[in-house]
Design a protein around this motif. Structure first.
Motif, PDB file in Angstrom:
ATOM      1  N   GLY A   1     -10.388  -1.599  -0.514  1.00  0.00           N
ATOM      2  CA  GLY A   1      -9.407  -1.491  -1.588  1.00  0.00           C
ATOM      3  C   GLY A   1      -9.560  -2.599  -2.613  1.00  0.00           C
ATOM      4  N   ILE A   2      -9.854  -3.800  -2.142  1.00  0.00           N
ATOM      5  CA  ILE A   2     -10.066  -4.925  -3.051  1.00  0.00           C
ATOM      6  C   ILE A   2     -11.280  -4.655  -3.928  1.00  0.00           C
ATOM      7  CG2 ILE A   2     -10.734  -7.357  -3.159  1.00  0.00           C
ATOM      8  CD1 ILE A   2      -9.042  -7.759  -0.607  1.00  0.00           C
ATOM      9  N   ALA A   3     -12.324  -4.103  -3.316  1.00  0.00           N
ATOM     10  CA  ALA A   3     -13.527  -3.769  -4.090  1.00  0.00           C
ATOM     11  C   ALA A   3     -13.202  -2.709  -5.141  1.00  0.00           C
ATOM     12  CB  ALA A   3     -14.616  -3.266  -3.154  1.00  0.00           C
ATOM     13  N   ALA A   4     -12.343  -1.749  -4.759  1.00  0.00           N
ATOM     14  CA  ALA A   4     -11.957  -0.697  -5.704  1.00  0.00           C
ATOM     15  C   ALA A   4     -11.123  -1.280  -6.836  1.00  0.00           C
ATOM     16  CB  ALA A   4     -11.179   0.390  -4.969  1.00  0.00           C
ATOM     17  N   ALA A   5     -10.241  -2.228  -6.491  1.00  0.00           N
ATOM     18  CA  ALA A   5      -9.413  -2.858  -7.520  1.00  0.00           C
ATOM     19  C   ALA A   5     -10.284  -3.616  -8.520  1.00  0.00           C
ATOM     20  CB  ALA A   5      -8.409  -3.806  -6.855  1.00  0.00           C
ATOM     21  N   LYS A   6     -11.320  -4.257  -8.010  1.00  0.00           N
ATOM     22  CA  LYS A   6     -12.251  -4.970  -8.879  1.00  0.00           C
ATOM     23  C   LYS A   6     -12.964  -3.994  -9.798  1.00  0.00           C
ATOM     24  CE  LYS A   6     -16.160  -8.177  -8.787  1.00  0.00           C
ATOM     25  NZ  LYS A   6     -17.107  -8.934  -7.930  1.00  0.00           N
ATOM     26  N   ALA A   7     -13.315  -2.831  -9.226  1.00  0.00           N
ATOM     27  CA  ALA A   7     -13.981  -1.802 -10.028  1.00  0.00           C
ATOM     28  C   ALA A   7     -13.049  -1.293 -11.118  1.00  0.00           C
ATOM     29  CB  ALA A   7     -14.415  -0.641  -9.126  1.00  0.00           C
TER      30      ALA A   7
ATOM     31  N   GLU B   1       4.918   1.585   4.030  1.00  0.00           N
ATOM     32  CA  GLU B   1       5.786   1.819   5.185  1.00  0.00           C
ATOM     33  C   GLU B   1       5.602   3.243   5.707  1.00  0.00           C
ATOM     34  OE1 GLU B   1      10.431   1.357   6.606  1.00  0.00           O
ATOM     35  OE2 GLU B   1       9.955   1.323   4.482  1.00  0.00           O
ATOM     36  N   GLN B   2       5.535   4.207   4.795  1.00  0.00           N
ATOM     37  CA  GLN B   2       5.324   5.594   5.228  1.00  0.00           C
ATOM     38  C   GLN B   2       3.982   5.745   5.937  1.00  0.00           C
ATOM     39  OE1 GLN B   2       6.041   7.285   1.280  1.00  0.00           O
ATOM     40  NE2 GLN B   2       7.653   8.573   2.144  1.00  0.00           N
ATOM     41  N   LEU B   3       2.959   5.068   5.425  1.00  0.00           N
ATOM     42  CA  LEU B   3       1.639   5.146   6.054  1.00  0.00           C
ATOM     43  C   LEU B   3       1.696   4.591   7.477  1.00  0.00           C
ATOM     44  CD1 LEU B   3      -1.382   5.729   5.982  1.00  0.00           C
ATOM     45  CD2 LEU B   3      -1.723   3.469   4.937  1.00  0.00           C
ATOM     46  N   GLU B   4       2.399   3.483   7.666  1.00  0.00           N
ATOM     47  CA  GLU B   4       2.502   2.899   9.005  1.00  0.00           C
ATOM     48  C   GLU B   4       3.227   3.847   9.963  1.00  0.00           C
ATOM     49  OE1 GLU B   4       3.652  -0.958   9.851  1.00  0.00           O
ATOM     50  OE2 GLU B   4       2.036  -1.885   8.712  1.00  0.00           O
ATOM     51  N   ILE B   5       4.275   4.480   9.473  1.00  0.00           N
ATOM     52  CA  ILE B   5       5.022   5.409  10.324  1.00  0.00           C
ATOM     53  C   ILE B   5       4.139   6.600  10.700  1.00  0.00           C
ATOM     54  CG2 ILE B   5       6.987   6.991  10.427  1.00  0.00           C
ATOM     55  CD1 ILE B   5       8.481   5.055   8.585  1.00  0.00           C
ATOM     56  N   VAL B   6       3.383   7.107   9.735  1.00  0.00           N
ATOM     57  CA  VAL B   6       2.479   8.226  10.009  1.00  0.00           C
ATOM     58  C   VAL B   6       1.482   7.827  11.090  1.00  0.00           C
ATOM     59  CG1 VAL B   6       0.615   9.653   9.077  1.00  0.00           C
ATOM     60  CG2 VAL B   6       2.686   9.304   7.738  1.00  0.00           C
ATOM     61  N   ARG B   7       0.882   6.657  10.955  1.00  0.00           N
ATOM     62  CA  ARG B   7      -0.110   6.207  11.946  1.00  0.00           C
ATOM     63  C   ARG B   7       0.522   6.016  13.318  1.00  0.00           C
ATOM     64  NH1 ARG B   7      -3.150   1.758   8.329  1.00  0.00           N
ATOM     65  NH2 ARG B   7      -1.285   0.626   8.947  1.00  0.00           N
ATOM     66  N   ASP B   8       1.726   5.447  13.342  1.00  0.00           N
ATOM     67  CA  ASP B   8       2.410   5.233  14.616  1.00  0.00           C
ATOM     68  C   ASP B   8       2.701   6.554  15.310  1.00  0.00           C
ATOM     69  OD1 ASP B   8       2.372   2.540  14.183  1.00  0.00           O
ATOM     70  OD2 ASP B   8       4.471   2.385  13.553  1.00  0.00           O
ATOM     71  N   MET B   9       3.196   7.517  14.537  1.00  0.00           N
ATOM     72  CA  MET B   9       3.559   8.808  15.121  1.00  0.00           C
ATOM     73  C   MET B   9       2.324   9.583  15.554  1.00  0.00           C
ATOM     74  SD  MET B   9       6.874  10.054  12.874  1.00  0.00           S
ATOM     75  CE  MET B   9       7.309  11.343  14.068  1.00  0.00           C
ATOM     76  N   LEU B  10       1.240   9.469  14.789  1.00  0.00           N
ATOM     77  CA  LEU B  10      -0.011  10.112  15.200  1.00  0.00           C
ATOM     78  C   LEU B  10      -0.495   9.525  16.514  1.00  0.00           C
ATOM     79  CD1 LEU B  10      -1.930  10.323  11.794  1.00  0.00           C
ATOM     80  CD2 LEU B  10      -1.125  12.260  13.160  1.00  0.00           C
ATOM     81  N   ALA B  11      -0.382   8.194  16.635  1.00  0.00           N
ATOM     82  CA  ALA B  11      -0.798   7.534  17.874  1.00  0.00           C
ATOM     83  C   ALA B  11       0.050   7.991  19.050  1.00  0.00           C
ATOM     84  CB  ALA B  11      -0.700   6.021  17.718  1.00  0.00           C
ATOM     85  N   GLY B  12       1.303   8.334  18.755  1.00  0.00           N
ATOM     86  CA  GLY B  12       2.199   8.804  19.807  1.00  0.00           C
ATOM     87  C   GLY B  12       2.062  10.278  20.115  1.00  0.00           C
ATOM     88  N   GLY B  13       1.144  10.956  19.412  1.00  0.00           N
ATOM     89  CA  GLY B  13       0.891  12.363  19.700  1.00  0.00           C
ATOM     90  C   GLY B  13       1.717  13.346  18.901  1.00  0.00           C
ATOM     91  N   ALA B  14       2.443  12.874  17.890  1.00  0.00           N
ATOM     92  CA  ALA B  14       3.275  13.774  17.087  1.00  0.00           C
ATOM     93  C   ALA B  14       2.400  14.666  16.203  1.00  0.00           C
ATOM     94  CB  ALA B  14       4.249  12.969  16.228  1.00  0.00           C
TER      95      ALA B  14
ATOM     96  N   ALA C   1      -6.768   3.361  -0.468  1.00  0.00           N
ATOM     97  CA  ALA C   1      -6.113   3.820  -1.694  1.00  0.00           C
ATOM     98  C   ALA C   1      -4.914   2.955  -2.031  1.00  0.00           C
ATOM     99  CB  ALA C   1      -5.700   5.280  -1.536  1.00  0.00           C
ATOM    100  N   LEU C   2      -4.120   2.600  -1.001  1.00  0.00           N
ATOM    101  CA  LEU C   2      -2.974   1.729  -1.239  1.00  0.00           C
ATOM    102  C   LEU C   2      -3.435   0.364  -1.733  1.00  0.00           C
ATOM    103  CD1 LEU C   2      -0.553   2.331   1.787  1.00  0.00           C
ATOM    104  CD2 LEU C   2      -0.190   2.966  -0.602  1.00  0.00           C
ATOM    105  N   ALA C   3      -4.442  -0.186  -1.058  1.00  0.00           N
ATOM    106  CA  ALA C   3      -4.926  -1.504  -1.425  1.00  0.00           C
ATOM    107  C   ALA C   3      -5.490  -1.517  -2.854  1.00  0.00           C
ATOM    108  CB  ALA C   3      -5.984  -1.969  -0.434  1.00  0.00           C
ATOM    109  N   ALA C   4      -6.169  -0.460  -3.226  1.00  0.00           N
ATOM    110  CA  ALA C   4      -6.771  -0.371  -4.549  1.00  0.00           C
ATOM    111  C   ALA C   4      -5.715  -0.399  -5.641  1.00  0.00           C
ATOM    112  CB  ALA C   4      -7.607   0.906  -4.656  1.00  0.00           C
ATOM    113  N   TRP C   5      -4.561   0.196  -5.353  1.00  0.00           N
ATOM    114  CA  TRP C   5      -3.477   0.220  -6.322  1.00  0.00           C
ATOM    115  C   TRP C   5      -2.528  -0.967  -6.166  1.00  0.00           C
ATOM    116  CZ3 TRP C   5      -2.561   3.453 -10.452  1.00  0.00           C
ATOM    117  CH2 TRP C   5      -3.429   4.537 -10.591  1.00  0.00           C
TER     118      TRP C   5
END
Length: 212
Positions: free
Chosen positions: A142-148, A164-177, A206-210
Motif C-alpha cells: 500500500g505504501i508503494a501504491a501511495a508513492k505511485a 474496522e470492517q475489514l478486521e471484522i470480516v477477517r475475524d469472522m472468516l477465520a471463525g468459519g462464518a 487498498a486501504l493502505a494505498a488510500w
C-alpha cells in the motif's frame, strides 16, 4: 461476586472501542466493566506490556469471565496469546469470544478434551499472528501504491469498507462464518466480503494505498 469484563483493543483511529462493546452486548453478554487499550499494537506489545492489558491480570479472579471480540484483541503474538489464555484458565477465569461464541476454561479434565481445547487455542493464536504478518506485507504494498499515486499513477476506486470492517470480516472468516452472515454483521455487500475473502492482501493494500 463474579464479573464479566470486556477487553477491547484498537490500534488505529479507524477502529472503535464502543463498537466492540456494542457487538458483545448484541451477542448477549452483560458487561460489568470495559478494559481498553487504544492506539496500541498487538504485534509490538505483549498483553502485560499494555497499561490496561496489565490490569486484567490484577483484577480478574476465579469465576470471572473475560470477553474479547476475537483472540487477536489479546494480541498478535502466538506465544503471548497462548500464555495469557493459559494463565487466565489456571486462575479459574473463563475466556469467551464474541465471534462464534467460543469458550475456553479449565473445566476440562479429560486429556483428550484438554488436547482439543489447547489445539484450538493454539490455532487461533497462530492465525492472529499470521494475519498480522500478512497485513504488514500488504501495508508495504500500500505504501508503494501511495508513492505511485504521488507520481500520478491511478490507484483505482476508493475501498468501500473501513479498516474496522475489514478486521471484522477477517475475524469472522477465520471463525468459519459465511459471506451472507458477515455482510449482514458488517453492513457490507456480499460481493465485497467475497472479494476480501479471495484476496485479503489486496484488500489490505487498498486501504493502505488510500491512507485508511
Amino acid at each position: 461476586m463474579t464479573r464479566t469484563v470486556l477487553y477491547a483493543r484498537v490500534s488505529t483511529t479507524e477502529q472503535n472501542i464502543a463498537h466492540q462493546r456494542t457487538q458483545a452486548e448484541q451477542a448477549g453478554f452483560k458487561i460489568d466493566e470495559v478494559v481498553a487499550d487504544e492506539g496500541v499494537s498487538g504485534v509490538a506489545t505483549t498483553l502485560k506490556e499494555r497499561p490496561e492489558g496489565r490490569r486484567l491480570f490484577d483484577i480478574l479472579r476465579a469465576g470471572d469471565t473475560l470477553v474479547v471480540r476475537w483472540v487477536d484483541r489479546l494480541g498478535r503474538n502466538y506465544q503471548d496469546v497462548c500464555g495469557a489464555i493459559r494463565e487466565f484458565m489456571k486462575r479459574g477465569v473463563v475466556i469467551r469470544t464474541v465471534i462464534n461464541g467460543l469458550t475456553f476454561d479449565g473445566a476440562a479434565k479429560d486429556p483428550m478434551q484438554q488436547a482439543v481445547r489447547d489445539a484450538l487455542i493454539g490455532f487461533m493464536a497462530a492465525l492472529s499472528q499470521a494475519q498480522a504478518e500478512a497485513t504488514k506485507e500488504a501495508q508495504k504494498a500500500g505504501i508503494a501504491a501511495a508513492k505511485a499515486k504521488q507520481e500520478g499513477a491511478y490507484l483505482g476506486r476508493k475501498p468501500s469498507y473501513s479498516r474496522e470492517q475489514l478486521e471484522i470480516v477477517r475475524d469472522m472468516l477465520a471463525g468459519g462464518a459465511g459471506a451472507s452472515e458477515i455482510a449482514k454483521a458488517t453492513k457490507l455487500t456480499r460481493q465485497t466480503v467475497i472479494r476480501v475473502r479471495e484476496e485479503p492482501a489486496k484488500a489490505e493494500a487498498a486501504l493502505a494505498a488510500w491512507g485508511l
